[in-house]
Design a protein around this motif. Structure first.
Motif, short mmCIF file in Angstrom:
data_model
loop_
_atom_site.label_atom_id
_atom_site.label_comp_id
_atom_site.label_asym_id
_atom_site.label_seq_id
_atom_site.Cartn_x
_atom_site.Cartn_y
_atom_site.Cartn_z
N ALA A 290 0.91 -1.13 0.05
CA ALA A 290 0.01 0.06 -0.01
C ALA A 290 0.97 1.28 0.03
O ALA A 290 0.59 2.17 -0.70
N GLY A 291 1.93 1.17 0.76
CA GLY A 291 2.87 2.44 0.68
C GLY A 291 3.71 2.64 -0.61
O GLY A 291 3.66 3.76 -0.98
N TRP A 292 3.99 1.50 -1.37
CA TRP A 292 4.25 1.53 -2.74
C TRP A 292 3.34 2.18 -3.59
O TRP A 292 3.82 3.33 -4.54
N GLY A 293 1.93 2.14 -3.35
CA GLY A 293 1.13 2.77 -4.36
C GLY A 293 0.87 4.07 -3.88
O GLY A 293 0.63 4.98 -4.79
N ALA A 294 0.80 4.42 -2.64
CA ALA A 294 0.70 5.64 -2.03
C ALA A 294 1.75 6.78 -2.56
O ALA A 294 1.54 7.87 -3.32
N ALA A 295 3.06 6.04 -2.75
CA ALA A 295 4.02 6.89 -2.91
C ALA A 295 4.19 7.31 -4.64
O ALA A 295 4.51 8.31 -5.07
N MET A 296 3.78 6.24 -5.33
CA MET A 296 3.67 6.54 -6.83
C MET A 296 2.62 7.43 -6.95
O MET A 296 2.68 8.06 -8.10
N THR A 297 1.48 7.49 -6.44
CA THR A 297 0.37 8.45 -6.65
C THR A 297 1.15 9.83 -6.62
O THR A 297 0.76 10.63 -7.34
N VAL A 298 1.89 10.15 -5.51
CA VAL A 298 2.13 11.48 -5.30
C VAL A 298 3.52 11.79 -6.37
O VAL A 298 3.50 12.83 -6.69
N ALA A 299 4.06 10.66 -6.87
CA ALA A 299 5.06 10.94 -7.67
C ALA A 299 4.41 11.25 -9.15
O ALA A 299 5.12 12.08 -9.79
N GLY A 300 3.31 10.90 -9.49
CA GLY A 300 2.48 11.25 -10.49
C GLY A 300 2.02 12.59 -10.35
O GLY A 300 1.45 13.36 -11.34
N VAL A 301 1.68 13.15 -9.20
CA VAL A 301 0.94 14.48 -9.17
C VAL A 301 1.96 15.72 -8.90
O VAL A 301 1.72 16.74 -9.51
N VAL A 302 3.09 15.49 -8.33
CA VAL A 302 4.19 16.50 -8.23
C VAL A 302 4.67 16.88 -9.54
O VAL A 302 4.77 16.06 -10.48
N ARG A 303 5.15 18.32 -9.73
CA ARG A 303 5.71 18.65 -11.06
C ARG A 303 7.27 18.97 -10.95
O ARG A 303 7.57 19.34 -12.07
N GLU A 304 7.77 19.00 -9.79
CA GLU A 304 9.10 19.29 -9.80
C GLU A 304 10.01 17.93 -9.79
O GLU A 304 9.76 16.92 -9.33
N VAL A 305 11.04 17.83 -10.65
CA VAL A 305 11.64 16.74 -11.23
C VAL A 305 12.20 15.94 -9.84
O VAL A 305 12.21 14.67 -9.65
N TRP A 306 12.82 16.79 -9.04
CA TRP A 306 13.52 16.06 -7.85
C TRP A 306 12.50 15.66 -6.86
O TRP A 306 12.76 14.80 -6.20
N LEU A 307 11.22 16.21 -6.72
CA LEU A 307 10.43 15.67 -5.87
C LEU A 307 9.71 14.33 -6.54
O LEU A 307 9.47 13.28 -5.85
N VAL A 308 9.55 14.09 -7.80
CA VAL A 308 9.41 12.94 -8.76
C VAL A 308 10.33 12.01 -8.10
O VAL A 308 9.99 10.77 -7.93
N LEU A 309 11.49 12.25 -8.41
CA LEU A 309 12.59 11.27 -8.08
C LEU A 309 12.66 10.91 -6.60
O LEU A 309 12.77 9.87 -6.34
N PHE A 310 12.32 11.64 -5.65
CA PHE A 310 12.47 11.54 -4.34
C PHE A 310 11.20 10.37 -3.87
O PHE A 310 11.61 9.50 -3.20
N PHE A 311 9.92 10.75 -4.44
CA PHE A 311 8.98 9.86 -4.36
C PHE A 311 8.89 8.58 -4.90
O PHE A 311 8.39 7.44 -4.53
N LEU A 312 9.81 8.57 -6.36
CA LEU A 312 10.14 7.05 -6.75
C LEU A 312 11.12 6.38 -5.87
O LEU A 312 10.87 5.18 -5.69
N VAL A 313 12.03 7.03 -5.06
CA VAL A 313 13.05 6.55 -4.00
C VAL A 313 12.20 5.77 -2.88
O VAL A 313 12.16 4.88 -2.49
N VAL A 314 11.04 6.66 -2.56
CA VAL A 314 10.23 5.98 -1.44
C VAL A 314 9.46 4.90 -2.00
O VAL A 314 9.46 3.92 -1.26
N SER A 315 8.85 5.04 -3.22
CA SER A 315 8.18 3.73 -3.82
C SER A 315 9.10 2.37 -3.79
O SER A 315 8.70 1.28 -3.25
N GLY A 316 10.44 2.64 -4.18
CA GLY A 316 11.41 1.64 -4.03
C GLY A 316 11.79 1.10 -2.76
O GLY A 316 11.60 -0.14 -2.60
#
Length: 423
Positions: A290-316
């Protein structure tokens, strides 16, 4: 917090397999980045890149199940070596196609299908050999170390691939992948033989069905398969990374996007000492998915590339937590005589999901948008995992301390005097 290194210290075969696998993983991730990028350059289509998952799915299903039966019936070392050599030949084919004046598209799909089939043969043998070369009490530690091996290659491979493709071209990435297969094969020759049980049956549909019936009767195992498939089906949008990097006007970030997931996983692995003190593996799998899915949701919403990368790390990181406890449940509770066939089913659960996920993400993106495909998949993952948890109470109730299956496997190893492949 530090990882438990006892499998590495005490088992020569584990050290050999780990090192060989690290080299292969690094090279495979070079192609992991280069292949979809080459397809994007040749077609310009998100759906065409997502179709890689569809091409890989059928060989994975067929050879994953059959590869599991092979792992129970034949020497597992032989299967590992043979499939490693064949995977090297596929890398050679990709290189030769790339060197053509006008590289063709269809060989990319053929290579993807062949790689999927060969992985379906090899992976069950790799999984099934682990309980033979590692002590029963060290299986959680071995799962974490094996994941760390994958993550080191997963971080370094995409990062290097991004630089290689940008400055030297695709051919260099494929050449290095081929070289890693040669080197890993030479190392794997040191593995000791791992013959089947003396009464092992020949591979057959009946044997495969026997393994499937066993899995169906183990609802907690069935739950781990289902949770992983749902998580990857809805929230594994890596086919969209080349297009997402373009939308963010950060083409330089493509390699980092591919590396972010294994980097997050690696952060968990290098602090994985705590995992051996967790016994309720079922709830841990559910919460992490469930945490994987939640983090990927945020990665799809944010528009700053470093935030996208951060939430991809959290997903991993969440994916790694789920993976450690799934692997521990499998290795501690499945009898050796069924280990290959169940490993084939495992392969389908954690590989078919990503293949279907690529198809889903590419298809949804073509109908809506890149970002919508990412965040909607994350939300669907959270909802799907919650429904599965409610439908499979045995998964939430699983405790290694009270599991009759874990106790039976442990007692069987003790009575057989299994050494775990130790020096």
């Amino acid at each position: 917090m530090l990882p438990d290194l006892s499998p590495w210290r005490e088992s020569r075969d584990f050290r050999t397999l780990w090192t060989s696998g690290l080299i292969t993983t690094f090279g495979s991730f070079l192609t992991f980045v280069a292949l979809p990028l080459q397809l994007k350059e040749l077609t310009g289509s998100a759906a065409a890149v997502g179709a890689l998952g569809a091409v890989e799915l059928v060989p994975l299903i067929v050879f994953g199940l059959y590869g599991g039966a092979l792992a129970d019936a034949f020497d597992r070392r032989t299967l590992i070596l043979g499939s490693e050599a064949a995977l090297g030949a596929v890398a050679l084919g990709l290189l030769l196609n790339t060197l053509l004046p006008h590289p063709m598209v269809w060989p990319l799909y053929v290579a993807a299908a062949l790689s999927s089939a060969l992985s379906g043969v090899q992976r069950p043998a790799l999984d099934a050999i682990l309980p033979r070369i590692v002590a029963h009490t060290q299986l959680s530690a071995a799962a974490a170390l094996n994941s760390l091996r994958w993550q080191v290659g997963g971080v370094a491979g995409p990062a290097v691939a991004g630089l290689l493709v940008a400055y030297t071209g695709l051919a260099t990435a494929y050449t290095l992948d081929l070289a890693t297969y040669v080197l890993s094969l030479l190392l794997a020759l040191r593995l000791a033989a791992s013959p089947p049980a003396h009464d092992a049956a020949k591979p057959s549909l009946r044997g495969i069905l026997e393994g499937t019936r066993y899995a169906w009767g183990r609802k907690e195992l069935l739950g781990t398969y289902a949770v992983d498939i749902v998580a990857m089906l809805f929230a594994f949008p890596i086919a969209l990374f080349p297009f997402l990097a373009d939308q963010l006007d950060a083409q330089w970030s493509l390699g980092l996007m591919y590396a972010a997931l294994p980097f997050g996983s690696m952060l968990v692995s290098v602090t994985s000492g705590w995992t051996s003190r967790v016994h309720r593996h079922g709830p841990a799998v559910v919460l992490a998915a469930a945490g994987w899915g939640a983090a990927m949701t945020v990665a799809g919403v944010v528009r700053e590339v470093w935030l996208v990368l951060f939430f991809l790390v959290v997903s991993g990181a969440f994916d790694m937590i789920s993976g450690i406890f799934r692997s521990t449940m499998w290795n501690q509770t499945i009898p050796d005589e069924l280990r290959g066939r169940l490993a084939g089913i495992e392969l389908l659960s954690f590989s078919a999901g990503p293949q279907l996920g690529q198809v889903r993400s590419g298809g949804v993106a073509s109908l809506t948008s890149i970002r919508t495909s990412v965040w909607s998949g994350g939300l669907a993952c959270v909802a799907g995992v919650a429904l599965l948890a409610a439908a499979l109470p045995k998964l939430l109730a699983y405790d290694a301390r009270t599991s009759e299956h874990a106790r039976a496997v442990r007692e069987a190893r003790e009575s057989a005097g299994t050494s775990g492949g130790q020096d």
